[in-house]
Write a protein that holds these residues in place. Structure first.
Motif: not given
Length: 362
Positions: A207, A209, A211, A223, A226, A281, A284
């Motif tokens: 993945r 991501e 931010r 994020p 993602s 999703p 994490h």
């Protein structure tokens, strides 16, 4: 207290040895990293050997910024390229082992330009084939095997842009595969204020991501984007480069870079797994990582690794000591037992009754 016999000792040492090895495999090894917080060449003697500036990109006189575009009429674009390549795929095991994290602080002045983009692309002998006067300063003739994270300040219907203030992930095309409105977090890309972005790719979850926050703020937990993507499948074992690129779109927009950090790390291939549903999703447990803490985290990781290695050496030494010498002393020591004779004597006790009370009835 029970004393372990020789077989039990071997089992205990073997278990401890295995535990230490497993601990070491959990450590993520940084194999390449840099942190640019000042572009003064006197403070960065390796700048020319590690980086290259292309197009209109130049370091400002005070060394605090790299201007990727210039304050001048006409179209111009510029890039900073990290010249050390890496691979997402281990050529020996054919397993993805590379993850990366990057963060950079940038400023975009108002204007009708493209904005700025972080670009990942296969190494080429001619960088002119990669960069030019296309979107975000990327050449129109580029091989379509590229990935870019765009911070777009212009709505272009030709590439189905969401608006003039969005972040997008581009895979082989500047028609974004996924986008997010920056206005949703109360930020403006071309407001002339410094912003900081964090981009992370994990080989295990596959993945990417993205931010974004104001400069100096903590890394957001959630994020903006993602996106599920397997970069190892995209490039195989080809050598990969990264760059930050910008184009002013024939306007007076200026894009500047005031810091850039990048970290590549590899984890034991036995720890990687493909998620059951790559589109689902992923959760994490990630702690906020700040640019100012990168040096501390690197030092901490080194200390942990050194401690693990030291412990491993100690266990190996103990193991061989037991094998070579311990087998001769597996019988518990016993204290010597000596008999002793005791002499008993008879003692006569006489009680004085002179002070006893007299019975009046006798």
């Amino acid at each position: 207290m029970a004393i372990l016999n020789l077989n039990q000792r071997y089992y205990f040492l073997f278990f401890s040895f295995s535990l230490i090895l497993h601990f070491l495999t959990l450590i993520a090894y940084p194999i390449s990293s840099f942190l640019l917080q000042d572009f003064n060449l006197d403070k960065n003697p390796n700048f020319d050997s590690d980086f290259i500036l292309l197009g209109d990109a130049h370091i400002t006189k005070n060394g605090n910024f790299i201007n990727l575009t210039s304050l001048s009429s006409g179209s111009n674009s510029g890039q900073i390229v990290y010249k050390k390549p890496f691979k997402f795929l281990d050529s020996k095991s054919s397993k993805p082992t590379i993850s990366f994290s990057t963060d950079f602080t940038f400023t975009i002045t108002p204007g009708n330009g493209d904005g700025i983009a972080f670009v990942i692309f296969p190494k080429s002998d001619e960088l002119s084939q990669v960069f030019g006067h296309g979107y975000f300063g990327v050449s129109d003739s580029i091989d379509h095997k590229f990935v870019a994270v765009e911070f777009d300040t212009r709505k272009d219907d030709n590439v189905a842009d969401l608006n003039g203030n969005h972040v997008g992930i581009d895979v082989g095309s500047f028609v974004s595969s996924d986008t997010s409105d920056v206005s949703s977090i109360g930020l403006l890309l071309d407001g002339g204020e410094p912003l900081e972005s964090w981009i992370d790719y994990e080989a295990s979850s596959k993945r990417l991501e993205v931010r974004l926050a104001e400069s100096g703020a903590e890394k957001p937990e959630k994020p903006l984007i993602s996106y599920a993507i397997d970069l190892s499948k995209m490039w195989g074992d080809k050598e990969i480069l990264v760059a930050i690129s910008s184009s002013n779109g024939n306007s007076l927009q200026v894009s500047s870079l005031s810091s850039w950090g990048f970290r590549i790390r590899t984890v034991s291939s036995s720890l990687h797994s493909v998620p059951l549903d790559p589109e689902a999703p992923q959760v994490h447990e990630e702690q906020p990582v700040q640019r100012k803490k990168n040096s501390f985290l690197n030092i901490l990781g080194t200390l942990i690794f050194a401690t693990g290695c030291g412990t491993l050496v100690a266990f190996v030494a103990l193991f061989f000591w037991v094998v070579l010498y311990g087998r001769h002393s597996n019988v518990a020591l016993e204290l010597p037992m000596n008999t002793m004779e005791f002499k008993y004597e008879k003692v006569n006790v006489t009680i004085d009754n002179h002070n006893a009370p007299v019975d009046a009835t006798s």
